[in-house]
Design a protein around this motif. Structure first.
Motif, PDB file in Angstrom:
ATOM      1  N   GLU A  45       3.561   4.828   1.414  1.00  0.00           N
ATOM      2  CA  GLU A  45       3.046   3.602   2.024  1.00  0.00           C
ATOM      3  C   GLU A  45       2.095   2.872   1.065  1.00  0.00           C
ATOM      4  O   GLU A  45       2.147   1.642   0.952  1.00  0.00           O
ATOM      5  CB  GLU A  45       2.318   3.973   3.339  1.00  0.00           C
ATOM      6  CG  GLU A  45       2.006   2.817   4.226  1.00  0.00           C
ATOM      7  CD  GLU A  45       3.210   1.868   4.390  1.00  0.00           C
ATOM      8  OE1 GLU A  45       2.989   0.667   4.239  1.00  0.00           O
ATOM      9  OE2 GLU A  45       4.348   2.337   4.641  1.00  0.00           O
ATOM     10  N   VAL A  63       2.087   3.109  -2.255  1.00  0.00           N
ATOM     11  CA  VAL A  63       2.832   2.590  -3.403  1.00  0.00           C
ATOM     12  C   VAL A  63       3.526   1.290  -3.021  1.00  0.00           C
ATOM     13  O   VAL A  63       3.480   0.298  -3.761  1.00  0.00           O
ATOM     14  CB  VAL A  63       3.848   3.637  -3.896  1.00  0.00           C
ATOM     15  CG1 VAL A  63       4.694   3.076  -5.022  1.00  0.00           C
ATOM     16  CG2 VAL A  63       3.122   4.899  -4.352  1.00  0.00           C
ATOM     17  N   ARG A  64       4.136   1.278  -1.829  1.00  0.00           N
ATOM     18  CA  ARG A  64       4.809   0.078  -1.359  1.00  0.00           C
ATOM     19  C   ARG A  64       3.804  -1.074  -1.232  1.00  0.00           C
ATOM     20  O   ARG A  64       4.057  -2.190  -1.659  1.00  0.00           O
ATOM     21  CB  ARG A  64       5.463   0.349   0.001  1.00  0.00           C
ATOM     22  CG  ARG A  64       6.489  -0.689   0.370  1.00  0.00           C
ATOM     23  CD  ARG A  64       7.297  -0.273   1.565  1.00  0.00           C
ATOM     24  NE  ARG A  64       6.796   1.013   2.112  1.00  0.00           N
ATOM     25  CZ  ARG A  64       7.556   1.865   2.767  1.00  0.00           C
ATOM     26  NH1 ARG A  64       8.806   1.608   2.984  1.00  0.00           N
ATOM     27  NH2 ARG A  64       7.044   2.986   3.246  1.00  0.00           N
ATOM     28  N   GLN A  65       2.657  -0.743  -0.673  1.00  0.00           N
ATOM     29  CA  GLN A  65       1.590  -1.725  -0.513  1.00  0.00           C
ATOM     30  C   GLN A  65       1.163  -2.274  -1.873  1.00  0.00           C
ATOM     31  O   GLN A  65       0.959  -3.477  -2.032  1.00  0.00           O
ATOM     32  CB  GLN A  65       0.390  -1.025   0.164  1.00  0.00           C
ATOM     33  CG  GLN A  65      -0.694  -1.925   0.630  1.00  0.00           C
ATOM     34  CD  GLN A  65      -0.282  -2.713   1.868  1.00  0.00           C
ATOM     35  OE1 GLN A  65      -0.042  -3.908   1.775  1.00  0.00           O
ATOM     36  NE2 GLN A  65      -0.191  -2.034   2.999  1.00  0.00           N
TER      37      GLN A  65
END
Lengths: 265, 249
Positions: free
Chosen positions: B121, B123-125
């Protein structure tokens, strides 16, 4: 946010996986064989420990008195060697350091100075001391020369590195006033490197004193000579007194240089 | 909502750097803090997240009294206060992505951060924020390979990663050219609007402050001497804040 990846890996320092793992494996292999080759012998270790302990206990109690005059004389000699060698080392090390700074010196000057520094730094003190003792005979003069020789390389190398790291804006500012090279060094560089130079000189003073305790073993005078004599005579109590004196003086020097550097900020 | 009450900081010698500052910043409001050098702007920002320990007074964020927290409690509270710096304060030798992910350090355990294995989450952010600040595709570059404006964008992304309730912004544009300065200010303003963040922005450039801030607070010698809408910042008000040219401010 489904369109963004949820995994990220830091790009490795060595891009090729084969090379990366190969180097790692080679280093691990060498370490393993090297550990095997030094023959850690537990039997010898267990015999050696009590022997070492007996050696250590024979140093107690320390005896400052029976050879008090010799100890004092040795310390004075060491101190004289140390101070003169440090002063000479700094005096010679500064110009050499200026020449060895890439941002100041022309290429040929730089190379010559770096070569001298490398020579001074690669030759270990004991070897240099033996050489000077052969040349000029036993005594503190050989020791002083040895310490000077190694101080020059030490000061020059480290001060050159500090000069290479100076803030460059003042260099341009002073150059743009039409200052000569010496004025430029005096105004733009010297103030920036001064605290480091003082710190290094005090540190070298410290090193030289400790070094002088060893140089006596090869006949280069100082407290080392006194220490060596006492060990040869099996006077371990006196040797202990000498070692304690050295520790005390190094501690005093450490404390003094600390407080001087504090004031110099 | 941020509430400063009687905030005072006295360094060892001389006059107090901050003297009884009262300030309330509601969510979503961007406050520009202006004033001459040495007026205490940086001290105010740093006292808010206690990088500088205030001498007296209190700091309250969403009802929690920051100034009363233990060091462990402060660590948790700091996660909600993102900070953006004048000289960007990136870790130059790390990649852009590591710099951005460092904004999650307060949330992630030691070994996960050591091995750079941040939760998916996060890393995606991080990819999302890099895209949002206009740096998509820069994740593997080293921070010292970027221009000033790009570095400040990384700094902003790092602050956003903390999921902050408040942004503390210390001279974000002082090292940037005018056009980049405006872009960065606009970006900060937009992000605060999108996320309902309160922000205190220290800024030297009065014109920029007028244009982008919702509210302007003038600080002089550690005291709030102006607090109002940008339109209320008249030449007289500016003289109150900065002193006239003739007198020594």
């Amino acid at each position: 946010m489904p369109e963004y990846p949820d995994v990220w890996r830091k790009p490795p320092f060595i891009a090729s996986a084969w090379l990366r793992w190969g180097i790692g494996f080679a280093v691990a292999l060498y370490l393993a064989t090297a550990i095997g080759s030094v023959n850690i012998n537990w039997v010898r270790l267990s015999v050696g420990l009590p022997r070492g302990w007996r050696f250590l206990t024979s140093f107690f109690p320390p005896d400052f008195l029976s050879r008090g005059d010799e100890i004092l004389e040795g310390l004075e000699e060491s101190l004289a060697m140390t101070v003169t060698a440090t002063a000479a080392g700094v005096a010679l090390g500064i110009p050499l350091g200026l020449g060895a700074a890439r941002n100041l010196a022309a290429r040929p000057v730089y190379l010559v100075c770096r070569t001298i520094i490398a020579g001074s730094r690669t030759l270990q003190e004991l070897i240099v001391a033996i050489f000077f003792v052969k040349m000029f005979g036993f005594g503190p003069f050989a020791g002083m020369l040895t310490l000077t020789f190694s101080s020059v390389g030490f000061i020059a190398k480290l001060i050159a590195e500090r000069i290479e790291a100076v803030d460059t804006a003042p260099l341009d500012a002073i150059r743009s006033t039409g200052a000569s090279w010496l004025q430029w060094v005096n105004y733009a560089i010297q103030p920036q490197v001064m605290p480091r130079l003082v710190g290094l000189s005090l540190y070298r003073l410290d090193i030289n004193f400790r070094e002088s305790a060893v140089l006596g073993i090869v006949g280069a005078g100082g407290i080392g000579a006194t220490l060596n004599t006492s060990l040869d005579r099996y006077e371990y109590s006196t040797a202990a007194a000498i070692l304690l004196s050295i520790v005390a003086i190094v501690l005093v020097a450490e404390y003094a240089s600390g407080s001087i550097r504090e004031r110099l900020r | 909502m941020l509430r400063l009450t009687g905030l005072t900081k006295r360094y060892d010698r001389g006059d107090p750097a901050l003297n009884g500052v009262d300030l309330v910043v509601p969510d979503g409001e961007v406050v520009a803090l202006i004033g001459p050098s040495g007026a205490g702007k940086s001290t105010l920002i740093r006292c808010t997240n206690r990088l500088v320990e205030p001498t007296s007074g209190s700091v309250e964020l969403d009802g929690e009294v920051i100034t009363a927290l233990s060091s462990a409690g402060l660590r948790v509270a700091r996660r909600r206060m993102g900070m953006i710096f004048q000289e960007f304060a990136l870790i130059e030798r790390l990649t852009v992505m590591e710099n951005v992910l460092s904004g999650r350090l307060g949330y992630v355990g030691f070994w996960a951060s050591w091995f750079r294995r941040f939760p998916p989450e996060d890393v995606r952010q991080a990819f999302h924020y890099l895209d949002r600040v206009g740096l998509a595709g820069f994740e593997n570059k080293r921070a010292d390979a970027l221009s000033g404006g790009q570095r400040q964008r990384v700094g902003i992304a790092r602050a956003l990663m903390q999921s902050p309730a408040l942004l503390l912004v210390d001279e974000p544009t002082a090292s940037l050219d005018p056009r980049t300065s405006r872009q960065i200010m606009r970006l900060i303003l937009e992000l605060c609007g999108e996320r309902g963040l309160a922000a205190i922005v220290n800024i030297h450039d009065v014109a920029l402050a007028r244009e982008f801030a919702h509210r302007i607070v003038g600080l002089r010698k550690g005291v709030v001497v102006f607090d109002g809408k940008p339109e209320a910042l008249t030449p007289d008000a500016l003289t109150t804040i900065y002193g006239s040219e003739e007198t020594d401010a």
